[in-house]
Write an enzyme that holds these catalytic residues in place. Sequence first.
Site, PDB file in Angstrom:
ATOM      1  N   ARG A 238      17.532 110.456 -43.791  1.00  0.00           N
ATOM      2  CA  ARG A 238      16.123 110.702 -43.487  1.00  0.00           C
ATOM      3  C   ARG A 238      15.774 112.084 -44.000  1.00  0.00           C
ATOM      4  NH1 ARG A 238      15.603 106.091 -42.998  1.00  0.00           N
ATOM      5  NH2 ARG A 238      14.816 104.865 -41.235  1.00  0.00           N
ATOM      6  N   GLU A 267       7.142 112.465 -46.380  1.00  0.00           N
ATOM      7  CA  GLU A 267       7.247 111.273 -47.212  1.00  0.00           C
ATOM      8  C   GLU A 267       5.893 110.579 -47.198  1.00  0.00           C
ATOM      9  OE1 GLU A 267      10.264 107.910 -46.650  1.00  0.00           O
ATOM     10  OE2 GLU A 267      11.510 109.691 -46.910  1.00  0.00           O
ATOM     11  N   HIS A 286      12.417 106.325 -51.481  1.00  0.00           N
ATOM     12  CA  HIS A 286      13.020 105.668 -50.312  1.00  0.00           C
ATOM     13  C   HIS A 286      13.339 104.191 -50.607  1.00  0.00           C
ATOM     14  CE1 HIS A 286      13.139 105.981 -45.632  1.00  0.00           C
ATOM     15  NE2 HIS A 286      14.090 105.202 -46.094  1.00  0.00           N
TER      16      HIS A 286
HETATM   17  C1  GLV Z   1      15.784 102.660 -44.315  1.00  0.00           C
HETATM   18  O1  GLV Z   1      15.657 103.839 -44.497  1.00  0.00           O
HETATM   19  C2  GLV Z   1      16.359 102.118 -43.137  1.00  0.00           C
HETATM   20  O2  GLV Z   1      16.531 102.859 -42.159  1.00  0.00           O
HETATM   21  O3  GLV Z   1      16.666 100.917 -43.131  1.00  0.00           O
END
Ligand code: GLV
Length: 320
Positions: A238, A267, A286
Amino acid sequence: MNKPHAVITRRIAPEAVHLLQQHASVWQWNASDPVPRAILLERIGEADALLALLTERVDDELLAAAPRLRIVANMAVGYDNVDVAAARRRSVIVTNTPGVLTETSAEFALALIMAATRRLKEAMRWVERGHWTAWDPLLLLGIDLTGATLGLVGYGRIAAAVARRAHALGMRVLYHARSRHIEDEERLGVEYAELPSLLALSDVVSLHVPLSRETYHLIGESELRLMKRSAFLVNTARGGVIDPDALVRALRESTIAGAALDVTEPEPLTADHPLVQLDNCLVVPHIASASIATRTRMATLAVENIIAVLSRRAPLTPVL
Ligand code: GLV
């Protein structure tokens, strides 16, 4: 009897939506951009189930607007976007999607490790800018992974899957986590290290901790200073785990060699953000779990959790 009602906050794999429609009436924000908060607050009022993404803040305000809600099925393994305590107070079950994205995410972490250490972004920019005039023995030199040390911060399913791959590549693997993983220490030779020594010894540091109060800005100025000048930082966890201003300084001042980020704070990042602009920082939007099969499995698992709870069965993957 009326079918229960479910809200889906985004365009997702259609087969998962069709499956849910067999068990519930469904309202879906069928777009690629996040649902506006006001619309979600209005739509949640009738919902027995919510299929949410990591872009939705599932907080007390949202839960308060959802008196019928029985489940929040988060279509992600991370669930820092959900106030789990608030959900528990209201007896709302929270589920995530562990397991189904492990290998895909580990493959992508490896892709970023390879891209960073072989300076892929800089190399592509070199060609795009018309600088490729001749083969050059000293051009864009990176580091070999074979024999290099990988430091895994956090050791959940995805980190362990990265460790297996790194082991196959001939890397030494260090990890730092709250608990020891003796089986992997014996089987793969991964070595436990305290965070400061992991940072000091690793050629590549890869982050795999969930975002929490404890891990927010875990990697800041002093942690980056502990890393080797020749080392690379990779984040598929994250964005909030790294202090972005400290990272910009470290990359500008070359106190580390480079970074590759699948996740950022905030983000999304705008195109003019220094992390996007820097040659030694590769940023992607991401997408670590973004294979066709895995995104379908994630959506389907989220739906299966909803169906279970609506049918008064135990959820498959509750977060607690
Ligand atoms: C993506 O970042 C997830 O947590 O699945």
